[in-house]
Motif scaffolding. Structure first.
Motif, PDB file in Angstrom:
ATOM      1  N   LEU A  62      -0.625   1.347  -2.834  1.00  9.71           N
ATOM      2  CA  LEU A  62      -0.508   0.657  -1.550  1.00  9.71           C
ATOM      3  C   LEU A  62      -1.813   0.668  -0.773  1.00  9.71           C
ATOM      4  CD1 LEU A  62       3.070   1.856  -0.543  1.00  9.71           C
ATOM      5  CD2 LEU A  62       2.402  -0.338  -1.550  1.00  9.71           C
ATOM      6  N   ASP A  78       9.188   2.496  -2.676  1.00  9.31           N
ATOM      7  CA  ASP A  78       9.271   1.367  -1.743  1.00  9.31           C
ATOM      8  C   ASP A  78       8.067   0.451  -1.941  1.00  9.31           C
ATOM      9  OD1 ASP A  78      11.487   2.616  -0.774  1.00  9.31           O
ATOM     10  OD2 ASP A  78      10.526   3.390   1.037  1.00  9.31           O
ATOM     11  N   ARG A  79       8.322  -0.841  -1.993  1.00 10.67           N
ATOM     12  CA  ARG A  79       7.293  -1.881  -2.140  1.00 10.67           C
ATOM     13  C   ARG A  79       6.588  -1.829  -3.501  1.00 10.67           C
ATOM     14  NH1 ARG A  79       3.286  -1.586   2.629  1.00 10.67           N
ATOM     15  NH2 ARG A  79       3.714   0.645   2.556  1.00 10.67           N
ATOM     16  N   LEU A  80       7.204  -1.170  -4.466  1.00 17.09           N
ATOM     17  CA  LEU A  80       6.623  -1.086  -5.802  1.00 17.09           C
ATOM     18  C   LEU A  80       7.571  -1.680  -6.838  1.00 17.09           C
ATOM     19  CD1 LEU A  80       5.190   2.556  -5.834  1.00 17.09           C
ATOM     20  CD2 LEU A  80       4.043   0.445  -5.115  1.00 17.09           C
ATOM     21  N   GLN A  81       6.990  -2.170  -7.921  1.00 18.09           N
ATOM     22  CA  GLN A  81       7.769  -2.548  -9.091  1.00 18.09           C
ATOM     23  C   GLN A  81       7.555  -1.466 -10.136  1.00 18.09           C
ATOM     24  OE1 GLN A  81       7.069  -6.468 -10.665  1.00 18.09           O
ATOM     25  NE2 GLN A  81       8.030  -6.005 -12.632  1.00 18.09           N
ATOM     26  N   ARG A 196       2.249  -2.882  -7.417  1.00 21.11           N
ATOM     27  CA  ARG A 196       2.724  -3.388  -6.131  1.00 21.11           C
ATOM     28  C   ARG A 196       3.727  -4.519  -6.374  1.00 21.11           C
ATOM     29  NH1 ARG A 196      -2.677  -2.320  -5.445  1.00 21.11           N
ATOM     30  NH2 ARG A 196      -3.271  -4.443  -6.032  1.00 21.11           N
ATOM     31  N   ALA A 197       4.835  -4.501  -5.653  1.00 21.17           N
ATOM     32  CA  ALA A 197       5.889  -5.490  -5.872  1.00 21.17           C
ATOM     33  C   ALA A 197       5.429  -6.909  -5.600  1.00 21.17           C
ATOM     34  CB  ALA A 197       7.105  -5.150  -5.006  1.00 21.17           C
ATOM     35  N   ASP A 198       4.465  -7.070  -4.700  1.00 20.69           N
ATOM     36  CA  ASP A 198       4.003  -8.419  -4.348  1.00 20.69           C
ATOM     37  C   ASP A 198       2.759  -8.840  -5.117  1.00 20.69           C
ATOM     38  OD1 ASP A 198       2.185  -6.706  -3.208  1.00 20.69           O
ATOM     39  OD2 ASP A 198       2.305  -7.565  -1.183  1.00 20.69           O
ATOM     40  N   ASP A 199       2.374  -8.056  -6.129  1.00 20.96           N
ATOM     41  CA  ASP A 199       1.186  -8.394  -6.916  1.00 20.96           C
ATOM     42  C   ASP A 199       1.617  -9.221  -8.129  1.00 20.96           C
ATOM     43  OD1 ASP A 199      -1.126  -8.576  -8.429  1.00 20.96           O
ATOM     44  OD2 ASP A 199      -1.752  -6.514  -8.029  1.00 20.96           O
TER      45      ASP A 199
END
Length: 219
Positions: A62, A78-81, A196-199
């Motif tokens: 993050l 949280d916020r990770l894949q 990162r989930a949004d990467d």
């Protein structure tokens, strides 16, 4: 401010068409097979590996210190894949002259009164996993010495100051004064890839596939 700067650098690289990815890994884990395959597939990309030591994997991701981490559960996701890769059995590391040395296996009751090492700053969820907490009787693990590295741990164990719960891949040492005993009745350690989930970057997705295909237990 540092996170914003890292994100700006990553954005600038992407805009310039520079393909790069940073792969973090934790103690006792080897990522060579996956990074080698990624470099083979993308010879013009920059693939950097970063040894994270005891740094928290979620924090490293993050903060944009790395783009992917090969690590062990448990940690806040949280916020990770998180992609499972493989399981490792847990073992107890003892000196060769310990009362338990030579046994084919041990269970939690065998080590309930033995001290376990402390890692300063370790996430509480991770600490509980390696200290086998919560225990059936509600007691915490007896506190052992504070360690700063895996080499510290093996010296403390060999000296009789503590035992250690680990995996066989943690114990990258040729010391003849230590022995590993299978620990039965506990869940295995799970090695995973975290991003990162949004990467949605191509190199991150490619490395995920390389990790699934090429990272396996070394024991």
């Amino acid at each position: 401010m540092l996170r914003a700067a890292d994100e700006a650098i990553a954005t600038a690289r992407a805009a310039a068409g520079l393909g790069s990815v940073s792969i973090g890994y934790m103690p006792g884990l080897v990522v060579t097979a996956a990074t080698r395959e990624l470099r083979r597939r993308h010879p013009d990309a920059t693939v950097r590996t970063v040894y994270l030591g005891w740094r928290r994997p979620a924090e490293a991701l993050l903060d944009h210190h790395v783009d992917a981490v090969v690590t062990r559960l448990l940690f806040p996701a949280d916020r990770l894949q998180v992609t499972p890769l493989y399981d490792e059995p847990r073992v107890v590391v003892v000196p060769r002259d310990h009362r338990l040395a030579g046994r084919p296996f041990v269970v939690l009751e065998d080590i309930a009164d033995e001290p376990l090492p402390q890692v300063s700053g370790l996430d509480s969820v991770c600490r509980a996993f390696w200290h086998l907490e919560p225990r059936p009787d509600g007691r915490p693990a007896p506190a052992g010495p504070i360690m700063n590295s895996l080499d510290d741990t093996w010296e403390f164990v060999a000296s009789g100051d503590t035992l250690a719960v680990a995996t066989p891949d943690h114990v990258q040492t040729t010391r003849s004064d230590l022995t590993l005993i299978p620990l039965l009745g506990v869940a295995p350690s799970r090695v995973v890839l975290a991003t990162r989930a949004d990467d949605n970057g191509r190199l991150v997705a490619e490395f995920r596939q390389c990790a699934i295909e090429h990272l396996t237990p070394r024991t």
